[in-house]
Write a protein that holds these residues in place. Sequence first.
Motif, PDB file in Angstrom:
ATOM      1  N   ILE A   1       4.915   1.353  -1.743  1.00 20.10           N
ATOM      2  CA  ILE A   1       4.482   0.174  -1.005  1.00 20.10           C
ATOM      3  C   ILE A   1       3.577  -0.624  -1.911  1.00 20.10           C
ATOM      4  CG2 ILE A   1       3.362  -0.645   1.086  1.00 20.10           C
ATOM      5  CD1 ILE A   1       3.703   2.403   1.930  1.00 20.10           C
TER       6      ILE A   1
ATOM      7  N   VAL B   1       0.017   2.171   8.000  1.00 25.13           N
ATOM      8  CA  VAL B   1       1.202   3.034   7.979  1.00 25.13           C
ATOM      9  C   VAL B   1       0.823   4.366   8.637  1.00 25.13           C
ATOM     10  CG1 VAL B   1       2.127   2.015   5.852  1.00 25.13           C
ATOM     11  CG2 VAL B   1       0.681   4.057   5.709  1.00 25.13           C
TER      12      VAL B   1
ATOM     13  N   SER C   1      -1.965   1.148   3.809  1.00 25.03           N
ATOM     14  CA  SER C   1      -0.803   1.531   3.007  1.00 25.03           C
ATOM     15  C   SER C   1      -1.111   2.082   1.609  1.00 25.03           C
ATOM     16  CB  SER C   1       0.148   0.343   2.898  1.00 25.03           C
ATOM     17  OG  SER C   1      -0.546  -0.868   2.691  1.00 25.03           O
TER      18      SER C   1
ATOM     19  N   GLU D   1       6.672   3.807   7.826  1.00 26.94           N
ATOM     20  CA  GLU D   1       6.250   2.420   8.065  1.00 26.94           C
ATOM     21  C   GLU D   1       6.865   1.902   9.352  1.00 26.94           C
ATOM     22  OE1 GLU D   1       6.451  -0.233   4.495  1.00 26.94           O
ATOM     23  OE2 GLU D   1       7.510   1.499   3.688  1.00 26.94           O
TER      24      GLU D   1
ATOM     25  N   SER E   1       6.976  -2.041  10.529  1.00 24.55           N
ATOM     26  CA  SER E   1       6.470  -3.415  10.382  1.00 24.55           C
ATOM     27  C   SER E   1       6.472  -4.178  11.706  1.00 24.55           C
ATOM     28  CB  SER E   1       7.267  -4.166   9.315  1.00 24.55           C
ATOM     29  OG  SER E   1       8.626  -4.106   9.624  1.00 24.55           O
TER      30      SER E   1
END
Length: 273
Positions: free
Chosen positions: A4, A143, A207, A224, A226
């Motif tokens: 990431i 995350v 992250s 993850e 989003s």
Amino acid sequence: MKKIKKMALIGLTCMTMLFGLAACGEKKDTGATAGGADTDSVQAGGAEAGGQIVFGTNAEFPPFEFVGGQGVIGQYDGIDMAIAKQIGTDIGKEATINNMEFDSLLLALQNGQVDAVIAGMTVTDERKEAVDFSIPYYSATQVMIVKEDSTIAKASDMADKKIVVIQGYTGETVVQELGYKYESFKKGTEAIMELTNGKCDVVVIDSATAEKYVKDNAGLKIVEDSDAFGNEEYAIAVKKGNTELLNQINSSIQKMLDDGTISELSAKYLDAE
Ligand code: GLN
């Protein structure tokens, strides 16, 4: 593991850099520390003695700030510490660190114990009511860190799981907003230990820090989501109304974004063993 790396190369208009040696801002001695804090300092280098700039941080947030053998400011190492040191150089002051609990940082700024806070701190509306933020220098997101064999694949899978967050971090706010029960710890390392010891199912954290923890601890992975976790931007905080220092910090950050310094630091500290 998926990398990431969302670098904050915020394409803001390049400002003309006017780095005089005239040291403005407040003069500070490092005698004053917040409860239980350590202060360490090192010459920022190059500049004439123009006083110090005291940065507050919480050195429990790798790769941004941690206590390392060969720190960039005293014993303190990490992306933020290198940025702080460069800001000191750019404004002609000695950068020093006042290490304290994350929760105490904004108060220390308001009390004048520190001149600026650099702590992988996400800009939020609530924090903006208390302090002024610089331009952002890094983009991140929350995350989930889980065991490699975990079935958690999205945020809603946490609903009936044992969730751990770090007290006062945006990760705590995010989990609160999702309406899930959680336990909070003071340090990321404590949270990770809970997970590796099987005492919780998931740790919600930023992250890049998650990436570092997963690299350093076998048997963990990052998940993850989003849709559930939005973008967060890290910036440096100063006392409300301290525009003189804020402008100096902004010029320095803009220069480090433009010349690739911040990208290079991120790559260096994320890839470091
Ligand atoms: N970005 C998170 C926050 O601002 C965590 C920062 C940190 O722990 N240093 O709350």
